[in-house]
Design a protein around this motif. Structure first.
Motif, PDB file in Angstrom:
ATOM      1  N   GLU A  59       0.829  -1.206   0.000  1.00  0.00           N
ATOM      2  CA  GLU A  59       0.000   0.000   0.000  1.00  0.00           C
ATOM      3  C   GLU A  59       0.859   1.251   0.000  1.00  0.00           C
ATOM      4  OE1 GLU A  59      -3.419   0.130  -0.046  1.00  0.00           O
ATOM      5  OE2 GLU A  59      -3.329  -2.035  -0.340  1.00  0.00           O
ATOM      6  N   PRO A  60       0.375   2.318  -0.649  1.00  0.00           N
ATOM      7  CA  PRO A  60       1.140   3.560  -0.620  1.00  0.00           C
ATOM      8  C   PRO A  60       1.193   4.161   0.785  1.00  0.00           C
ATOM      9  CG  PRO A  60      -0.808   3.769  -2.057  1.00  0.00           C
ATOM     10  CD  PRO A  60      -0.822   2.404  -1.452  1.00  0.00           C
ATOM     11  N   ALA A  61       2.317   4.785   1.097  1.00  0.00           N
ATOM     12  CA  ALA A  61       2.470   5.474   2.382  1.00  0.00           C
ATOM     13  C   ALA A  61       1.826   6.843   2.337  1.00  0.00           C
ATOM     14  CB  ALA A  61       3.957   5.627   2.716  1.00  0.00           C
ATOM     15  N   LEU A  62       1.680   7.390   1.140  1.00  0.00           N
ATOM     16  CA  LEU A  62       1.164   8.743   0.972  1.00  0.00           C
ATOM     17  C   LEU A  62       0.398   8.831  -0.336  1.00  0.00           C
ATOM     18  CD1 LEU A  62       1.360  11.800   1.943  1.00  0.00           C
ATOM     19  CD2 LEU A  62       3.314  11.962   0.395  1.00  0.00           C
ATOM     20  N   VAL A  63      -0.778   9.435  -0.283  1.00  0.00           N
ATOM     21  CA  VAL A  63      -1.559   9.752  -1.486  1.00  0.00           C
ATOM     22  C   VAL A  63      -2.051  11.177  -1.309  1.00  0.00           C
ATOM     23  CG1 VAL A  63      -3.579   9.194  -2.898  1.00  0.00           C
ATOM     24  CG2 VAL A  63      -2.309   7.352  -1.791  1.00  0.00           C
ATOM     25  N   GLY A  64      -1.847  11.995  -2.323  1.00  0.00           N
ATOM     26  CA  GLY A  64      -2.279  13.378  -2.217  1.00  0.00           C
ATOM     27  C   GLY A  64      -2.533  13.982  -3.579  1.00  0.00           C
ATOM     28  N   PRO A  65      -3.087  15.188  -3.593  1.00  0.00           N
ATOM     29  CA  PRO A  65      -3.374  15.852  -4.877  1.00  0.00           C
ATOM     30  C   PRO A  65      -2.082  16.189  -5.621  1.00  0.00           C
ATOM     31  CG  PRO A  65      -3.723  17.350  -3.035  1.00  0.00           C
ATOM     32  CD  PRO A  65      -3.418  16.013  -2.442  1.00  0.00           C
ATOM     33  N   TRP A  66      -2.174  16.259  -6.929  1.00  0.00           N
ATOM     34  CA  TRP A  66      -1.017  16.610  -7.750  1.00  0.00           C
ATOM     35  C   TRP A  66      -1.403  17.774  -8.656  1.00  0.00           C
ATOM     36  CZ3 TRP A  66       3.796  16.362  -7.199  1.00  0.00           C
ATOM     37  CH2 TRP A  66       4.673  16.552  -8.267  1.00  0.00           C
ATOM     38  N   GLU A  92       8.188  10.678   6.637  1.00  0.00           N
ATOM     39  CA  GLU A  92       7.672  11.237   7.898  1.00  0.00           C
ATOM     40  C   GLU A  92       6.336  10.594   8.278  1.00  0.00           C
ATOM     41  OE1 GLU A  92       7.469  13.556  11.332  1.00  0.00           O
ATOM     42  OE2 GLU A  92       9.160  13.113  10.025  1.00  0.00           O
ATOM     43  N   VAL A  93       5.477  10.363   7.301  1.00  0.00           N
ATOM     44  CA  VAL A  93       4.200   9.681   7.558  1.00  0.00           C
ATOM     45  C   VAL A  93       4.459   8.286   8.123  1.00  0.00           C
ATOM     46  CG1 VAL A  93       2.173   8.639   6.441  1.00  0.00           C
ATOM     47  CG2 VAL A  93       2.837  10.989   5.883  1.00  0.00           C
ATOM     48  N   LEU A  94       5.385   7.545   7.517  1.00  0.00           N
ATOM     49  CA  LEU A  94       5.707   6.206   8.013  1.00  0.00           C
ATOM     50  C   LEU A  94       6.303   6.258   9.415  1.00  0.00           C
ATOM     51  CD1 LEU A  94       7.187   4.381   4.891  1.00  0.00           C
ATOM     52  CD2 LEU A  94       4.909   4.135   5.900  1.00  0.00           C
ATOM     53  N   ARG A  95       7.176   7.229   9.657  1.00  0.00           N
ATOM     54  CA  ARG A  95       7.795   7.363  10.976  1.00  0.00           C
ATOM     55  C   ARG A  95       6.734   7.645  12.049  1.00  0.00           C
ATOM     56  NH1 ARG A  95       9.654  10.902  14.516  1.00  0.00           N
ATOM     57  NH2 ARG A  95       9.088  12.742  13.349  1.00  0.00           N
ATOM     58  N   ARG A  96       5.804   8.516  11.754  1.00  0.00           N
ATOM     59  CA  ARG A  96       4.723   8.809  12.715  1.00  0.00           C
ATOM     60  C   ARG A  96       3.849   7.588  12.948  1.00  0.00           C
ATOM     61  NH1 ARG A  96       2.903  14.734  10.583  1.00  0.00           N
ATOM     62  NH2 ARG A  96       4.730  15.849  11.316  1.00  0.00           N
ATOM     63  N   HIS A  97       3.583   6.841  11.886  1.00  0.00           N
ATOM     64  CA  HIS A  97       2.783   5.622  12.026  1.00  0.00           C
ATOM     65  C   HIS A  97       3.494   4.611  12.924  1.00  0.00           C
ATOM     66  CE1 HIS A  97       0.043   2.394  10.993  1.00  0.00           C
ATOM     67  NE2 HIS A  97       1.081   1.650  10.683  1.00  0.00           N
ATOM     68  N   ALA A 103       3.607   3.128  20.489  1.00  0.00           N
ATOM     69  CA  ALA A 103       2.905   3.625  21.680  1.00  0.00           C
ATOM     70  C   ALA A 103       1.710   2.740  22.036  1.00  0.00           C
ATOM     71  CB  ALA A 103       2.448   5.067  21.462  1.00  0.00           C
ATOM     72  N   GLN A 104       1.052   2.182  21.039  1.00  0.00           N
ATOM     73  CA  GLN A 104      -0.082   1.290  21.297  1.00  0.00           C
ATOM     74  C   GLN A 104       0.373  -0.056  21.854  1.00  0.00           C
ATOM     75  OE1 GLN A 104      -1.908   1.112  17.434  1.00  0.00           O
ATOM     76  NE2 GLN A 104      -3.298   2.801  17.870  1.00  0.00           N
ATOM     77  N   LEU A 105       1.533  -0.516  21.427  1.00  0.00           N
ATOM     78  CA  LEU A 105       2.000  -1.851  21.796  1.00  0.00           C
ATOM     79  C   LEU A 105       2.954  -1.863  22.979  1.00  0.00           C
ATOM     80  CD1 LEU A 105       2.623  -3.333  18.232  1.00  0.00           C
ATOM     81  CD2 LEU A 105       0.589  -3.562  19.663  1.00  0.00           C
ATOM     82  N   HIS A 106       3.426  -0.710  23.422  1.00  0.00           N
ATOM     83  CA  HIS A 106       4.383  -0.643  24.517  1.00  0.00           C
ATOM     84  C   HIS A 106       3.909   0.379  25.542  1.00  0.00           C
ATOM     85  CE1 HIS A 106       8.251  -0.837  26.562  1.00  0.00           C
ATOM     86  NE2 HIS A 106       8.182   0.476  26.666  1.00  0.00           N
TER      87      HIS A 106
END
Length: 173
Positions: A59-66, A92-97, A103-106
């Motif tokens: 799946e794409p990490a980012l989808v946005g307007p072009w 950055e999106v992947l890093r935040r994810h 945080a959810q698992l630890h």
């Protein structure tokens, strides 16, 4: 070699992480440095969108307007500057994810006892076949005091950690 500069080529020499056979620099498709960028038709309107997919991901990490091109009909061609900006944003999106998932698992709480300050952690293992969590305690010096397997639904709080410590690290109910 062509002496005119080609704006669709990356001249930075930053192909270290990608096999040069896999490098593609086209108006609507760039593949470089472990990322694939595609300009696609936006299904929701007459415009265009861009998607960034990391190598090996489905799946794409980012989808946005072009941006539309000058003819107001076709998309603006990709270039090295746009690609590098999109790689930075998608990373950055992947890093935040990853941070959110961590945080959810630890979880960690601190409990002050008469003798020490104890760190109690809960690490959830979201295994499809055998989901569980590991509850662990360490003293302030980092020495392991106990580690047991618990249900992934175990709720870690200062209270539940204190009760576990007071029980002599018996398996919680």
């Amino acid at each position: 070699m062509n002496s005119t500069p080609d704006s669709s080529r990356d001249t930075t020499g930053s192909h270290d992480t990608a096999d040069t056979d896999d490098v593609v620099h086209e108006d609507r498709l760039w593949r470089d440095n472990g990322w694939t960028c595609r300009v696609i038709k936006n299904e929701e309107d007459d415009g265009w969108a861009v998607e960034m997919t990391k190598e090996g991901e489905a799946e794409p990490a980012l989808v946005g307007p072009w941006t539309m091109g000058r003819d107001k009909k076709n998309p603006k061609p990709l270039d090295v500057s746009a690609f590098n900006t999109l790689v930075k944003t998608a990373s950055e999106v992947l890093r935040r994810h990853e941070q959110q998932l961590h945080a959810q698992l630890h979880k960690q709480v601190w409990v002050d006892t008469a003798n020490d300050r104890i760190s109690v952690t809960l690490d959830i293992v979201p295994d499809e076949d055998d989901p569980h969590a590991l509850l662990a305690a360490e003293n302030a010096s980092g020495e392991s005091l106990a580690k047991i397997r618990v249900a992934p639904t175990f709720k870690l709080s200062v209270r539940s950690a204190s009760e576990w410590i007071e029980s002599g690290y018996a398996k919680p109910r």
